[in-house]
Design a protein around this motif. Sequence first.
Motif, PDB file in Angstrom:
ATOM      1  N   THR A 110       0.830  -1.213   0.000  1.00  0.00           N
ATOM      2  CA  THR A 110       0.000   0.000   0.000  1.00  0.00           C
ATOM      3  C   THR A 110       0.858   1.255   0.000  1.00  0.00           C
ATOM      4  OG1 THR A 110      -1.705  -1.193   1.222  1.00  0.00           O
ATOM      5  CG2 THR A 110      -1.846   1.199   1.208  1.00  0.00           C
ATOM      6  N   LEU A 111       1.922   1.262   0.805  1.00  0.00           N
ATOM      7  CA  LEU A 111       2.777   2.456   0.867  1.00  0.00           C
ATOM      8  C   LEU A 111       3.584   2.640  -0.413  1.00  0.00           C
ATOM      9  CD1 LEU A 111       4.084   2.251   4.550  1.00  0.00           C
ATOM     10  CD2 LEU A 111       2.248   3.680   3.641  1.00  0.00           C
ATOM     11  N   ARG A 112       3.822   1.568  -1.137  1.00  0.00           N
ATOM     12  CA  ARG A 112       4.613   1.695  -2.369  1.00  0.00           C
ATOM     13  C   ARG A 112       3.761   1.963  -3.598  1.00  0.00           C
ATOM     14  NH1 ARG A 112       9.228  -3.139  -2.059  1.00  0.00           N
ATOM     15  NH2 ARG A 112      10.426  -2.236  -0.328  1.00  0.00           N
ATOM     16  N   ASN A 113       2.479   1.584  -3.581  1.00  0.00           N
ATOM     17  CA  ASN A 113       1.667   1.663  -4.793  1.00  0.00           C
ATOM     18  C   ASN A 113       0.412   2.518  -4.654  1.00  0.00           C
ATOM     19  OD1 ASN A 113       2.956  -0.591  -6.667  1.00  0.00           O
ATOM     20  ND2 ASN A 113       2.839  -1.460  -4.609  1.00  0.00           N
ATOM     21  N   VAL A 114      -0.068   2.729  -3.441  1.00  0.00           N
ATOM     22  CA  VAL A 114      -1.309   3.489  -3.272  1.00  0.00           C
ATOM     23  C   VAL A 114      -1.040   4.828  -2.597  1.00  0.00           C
ATOM     24  CG1 VAL A 114      -3.627   3.459  -2.281  1.00  0.00           C
ATOM     25  CG2 VAL A 114      -2.636   1.347  -3.174  1.00  0.00           C
ATOM     26  N   LEU A 115      -0.555   4.802  -1.368  1.00  0.00           N
ATOM     27  CA  LEU A 115      -0.308   6.030  -0.599  1.00  0.00           C
ATOM     28  C   LEU A 115       1.101   6.522  -0.876  1.00  0.00           C
ATOM     29  CD1 LEU A 115      -1.950   4.927   2.767  1.00  0.00           C
ATOM     30  CD2 LEU A 115      -2.990   6.230   0.913  1.00  0.00           C
ATOM     31  N   CYS A 116       1.297   6.999  -2.069  1.00  0.00           N
ATOM     32  CA  CYS A 116       2.619   7.462  -2.469  1.00  0.00           C
ATOM     33  C   CYS A 116       2.480   8.412  -3.645  1.00  0.00           C
ATOM     34  CB  CYS A 116       3.523   6.276  -2.839  1.00  0.00           C
ATOM     35  SG  CYS A 116       2.927   5.349  -4.262  1.00  0.00           S
ATOM     36  N   LEU A 117       3.580   9.064  -4.011  1.00  0.00           N
ATOM     37  CA  LEU A 117       3.645   9.939  -5.172  1.00  0.00           C
ATOM     38  C   LEU A 117       4.095   9.130  -6.386  1.00  0.00           C
ATOM     39  CD1 LEU A 117       5.319  13.096  -3.602  1.00  0.00           C
ATOM     40  CD2 LEU A 117       2.896  12.743  -4.081  1.00  0.00           C
ATOM     41  N   PRO A 118       3.878   9.661  -7.570  1.00  0.00           N
ATOM     42  CA  PRO A 118       4.396   8.951  -8.753  1.00  0.00           C
ATOM     43  C   PRO A 118       5.892   8.696  -8.641  1.00  0.00           C
ATOM     44  CG  PRO A 118       2.881  10.678  -9.410  1.00  0.00           C
ATOM     45  CD  PRO A 118       3.107  10.844  -7.931  1.00  0.00           C
ATOM     46  N   ARG A 119       6.352   7.682  -9.348  1.00  0.00           N
ATOM     47  CA  ARG A 119       7.733   7.259  -9.218  1.00  0.00           C
ATOM     48  C   ARG A 119       8.723   8.201  -9.907  1.00  0.00           C
ATOM     49  NH1 ARG A 119       8.012   2.281  -7.050  1.00  0.00           N
ATOM     50  NH2 ARG A 119       6.138   0.989  -7.066  1.00  0.00           N
ATOM     51  N   GLU A 120       8.248   9.167 -10.680  1.00  0.00           N
ATOM     52  CA  GLU A 120       9.167  10.098 -11.313  1.00  0.00           C
ATOM     53  C   GLU A 120       9.886  10.921 -10.251  1.00  0.00           C
ATOM     54  OE1 GLU A 120       6.122   9.674 -12.114  1.00  0.00           O
ATOM     55  OE2 GLU A 120       6.089   8.919 -14.175  1.00  0.00           O
ATOM     56  N   ASP A 121      11.139  11.171 -10.486  1.00  0.00           N
ATOM     57  CA  ASP A 121      11.931  11.940  -9.525  1.00  0.00           C
ATOM     58  C   ASP A 121      11.559  13.419  -9.581  1.00  0.00           C
ATOM     59  OD1 ASP A 121      13.228   9.633  -8.831  1.00  0.00           O
ATOM     60  OD2 ASP A 121      14.890   9.944 -10.259  1.00  0.00           O
ATOM     61  N   GLY A 122      11.538  14.010  -8.426  1.00  0.00           N
ATOM     62  CA  GLY A 122      11.291  15.451  -8.325  1.00  0.00           C
ATOM     63  C   GLY A 122       9.841  15.855  -8.436  1.00  0.00           C
ATOM     64  N   VAL A 123       8.907  14.923  -8.390  1.00  0.00           N
ATOM     65  CA  VAL A 123       7.489  15.298  -8.483  1.00  0.00           C
ATOM     66  C   VAL A 123       7.045  16.043  -7.224  1.00  0.00           C
ATOM     67  CG1 VAL A 123       5.150  14.392  -8.698  1.00  0.00           C
ATOM     68  CG2 VAL A 123       6.996  13.379 -10.020  1.00  0.00           C
ATOM     69  N   GLY A 124       7.581  15.631  -6.083  1.00  0.00           N
ATOM     70  CA  GLY A 124       7.178  16.282  -4.843  1.00  0.00           C
ATOM     71  C   GLY A 124       7.518  17.751  -4.783  1.00  0.00           C
ATOM     72  N   GLU A 125       8.547  18.177  -5.524  1.00  0.00           N
ATOM     73  CA  GLU A 125       8.932  19.588  -5.502  1.00  0.00           C
ATOM     74  C   GLU A 125       7.954  20.451  -6.301  1.00  0.00           C
ATOM     75  OE1 GLU A 125      12.873  19.784  -6.933  1.00  0.00           O
ATOM     76  OE2 GLU A 125      13.739  18.607  -5.286  1.00  0.00           O
ATOM     77  N   TRP A 126       7.167  19.814  -7.204  1.00  0.00           N
ATOM     78  CA  TRP A 126       6.242  20.569  -8.041  1.00  0.00           C
ATOM     79  C   TRP A 126       4.796  20.457  -7.561  1.00  0.00           C
ATOM     80  CZ3 TRP A 126       8.373  23.696 -11.520  1.00  0.00           C
ATOM     81  CH2 TRP A 126       9.689  23.439 -11.920  1.00  0.00           C
ATOM     82  N   VAL A 127       4.577  19.723  -6.526  1.00  0.00           N
ATOM     83  CA  VAL A 127       3.214  19.588  -5.998  1.00  0.00           C
ATOM     84  C   VAL A 127       2.881  20.807  -5.139  1.00  0.00           C
ATOM     85  CG1 VAL A 127       1.681  18.229  -4.527  1.00  0.00           C
ATOM     86  CG2 VAL A 127       3.269  17.079  -6.064  1.00  0.00           C
ATOM     87  N   ARG A 128       1.716  21.403  -5.407  1.00  0.00           N
ATOM     88  CA  ARG A 128       1.256  22.547  -4.615  1.00  0.00           C
ATOM     89  C   ARG A 128      -0.140  22.241  -4.096  1.00  0.00           C
ATOM     90  NH1 ARG A 128       0.450  28.270  -7.454  1.00  0.00           N
ATOM     91  NH2 ARG A 128      -1.233  27.048  -8.417  1.00  0.00           N
ATOM     92  N   LEU A 129      -0.288  22.235  -2.793  1.00  0.00           N
ATOM     93  CA  LEU A 129      -1.574  21.952  -2.173  1.00  0.00           C
ATOM     94  C   LEU A 129      -2.495  23.165  -2.281  1.00  0.00           C
ATOM     95  CD1 LEU A 129      -0.315  20.072   1.005  1.00  0.00           C
ATOM     96  CD2 LEU A 129      -1.009  19.102  -1.188  1.00  0.00           C
ATOM     97  N   ARG A 130      -3.787  22.893  -2.034  1.00  0.00           N
ATOM     98  CA  ARG A 130      -4.780  23.949  -2.239  1.00  0.00           C
ATOM     99  C   ARG A 130      -4.586  25.118  -1.283  1.00  0.00           C
ATOM    100  NH1 ARG A 130      -9.560  24.083  -4.799  1.00  0.00           N
ATOM    101  NH2 ARG A 130      -9.410  21.847  -5.229  1.00  0.00           N
ATOM    102  N   HIS A 131      -4.208  24.850  -0.046  1.00  0.00           N
ATOM    103  CA  HIS A 131      -4.081  25.944   0.918  1.00  0.00           C
ATOM    104  C   HIS A 131      -2.800  26.750   0.704  1.00  0.00           C
ATOM    105  CE1 HIS A 131      -2.294  22.298   2.730  1.00  0.00           C
ATOM    106  NE2 HIS A 131      -1.358  23.124   3.181  1.00  0.00           N
ATOM    107  N   TYR A 132      -1.991  26.367  -0.288  1.00  0.00           N
ATOM    108  CA  TYR A 132      -0.804  27.158  -0.622  1.00  0.00           C
ATOM    109  C   TYR A 132      -1.015  28.037  -1.856  1.00  0.00           C
ATOM    110  CZ  TYR A 132       1.986  24.506   2.700  1.00  0.00           C
ATOM    111  OH  TYR A 132       2.491  23.953   3.841  1.00  0.00           O
ATOM    112  N   GLU A 133      -2.215  28.086  -2.390  1.00  0.00           N
ATOM    113  CA  GLU A 133      -2.471  28.925  -3.555  1.00  0.00           C
ATOM    114  C   GLU A 133      -2.391  30.406  -3.180  1.00  0.00           C
ATOM    115  OE1 GLU A 133      -6.177  27.867  -5.246  1.00  0.00           O
ATOM    116  OE2 GLU A 133      -5.531  25.871  -5.927  1.00  0.00           O
ATOM    117  N   ASN A 134      -1.851  31.180  -4.088  1.00  0.00           N
ATOM    118  CA  ASN A 134      -1.715  32.646  -3.932  1.00  0.00           C
ATOM    119  C   ASN A 134      -0.868  33.018  -2.723  1.00  0.00           C
ATOM    120  OD1 ASN A 134      -3.459  32.941  -6.150  1.00  0.00           O
ATOM    121  ND2 ASN A 134      -5.262  32.885  -4.792  1.00  0.00           N
TER     122      ASN A 134
END
Length: 379
Positions: A110-134
């Motif tokens: 589950t932690l490797r395939n469901v509750l995780c980010l895509p396997r591409e490197d550096g995806v976490g640096e481009w993720v922006r949550l809704r409460h961080y808008e503006n």
Amino acid sequence: MANPKQQESMLLTEHFTWPPISLIDDIINAVNEVLYRCTDTFETGLSSANPALLGFADRAAAENRVPDADEDGNAVFPEAKLEIEEGILKLETLMENAIDKNFDKLEIWTLRNVLCLPREDGVGEWVRLRHYENVQTPPKDTHLTPEALYTLRRKLQETLKLHAALLAEKHRNDLQIAKLRALLQPTVSPKQEPRSSTSPAKPHSQNAHDAPFAFLTHTPAARDLGIQTLPTATSRSTSAATDPHPQTHTPLSTNTTFTTSQLPYLRTLLTSLQPHLATTALPTTRHEGEKAELAKERKVYIESQSKRILERRGVDTRDGVEGEFGGSRVGGDEVRALEGIVGALGSATGNGNGNGNGSGEAREVQTQVHAQGEEMDTT
């Protein structure tokens, strides 16, 4: 600095508002709880069953052993309870090992395939949550030292403490205002009909103990003074439900504001009247009857006090205070003149008779006159 796996876990925790591993833990805890209930039920069923049906009688026969019997004549097998407990414990341990082994696989998958980010490197640096808008990221401060960062952190903590204290104070003030409003606003039940204005009974008498100061705003006398009646709890809730734009009624605040606004004018008027108070006497509007009544009261008071003083000195006042001595008051000069006359008469009598009887009688008369004069002076 946190590694990429920790950063990914922090990002998912902020997104879900709960750690991903907590979901797996809750699932495993729920399965373990079901396991424990099953083993408890299984143990209860085996303990309540007849040991002979579980094979203990056959084992005793194979061992050529005669089991003991109870009062009713039933065979008793003491070793049955111990073996049941040991068997249940072994079964529970076996099931726990199976659950741990299989659900560990579920956790990893589950932690490797469901509750995780895509396997591409550096995806976490481009993720922006809704409460961080503006949200504008401030530029990096090269002069920021650990001491300055610690100071900012302390300021943030103190600000949060102050915010919590203000919220608590606001809550206490709201409760106090509610209690004070309850003293002025009587609660009226929905079934209670409004009392007619021509009714001689006192309004809100049944709720006097609930709102002891309701008479200031909810009585005919208050309405005669122009004080607007405060809305009761029931009427306020009804109006709030029907009126989309409720109005706030504050008659006491309005009257108080008007009264305080007139104070400067009253001070000016008092200042202008002060010079006339020193030279102008207060008008006397007493009638003749009132003056006569006051004079009579004063005379009665003087007579009662005079009578009390005379009675204290041994004077008989049964005939009244006035005219007690049958004439006007004798002064000191008159008393001295009478003493001189009595003395002269005594001397002449003594010289003419040649004995002391006349002189003794004169002294006795003189003493009586002197005593009478002193008594008259006291009046």
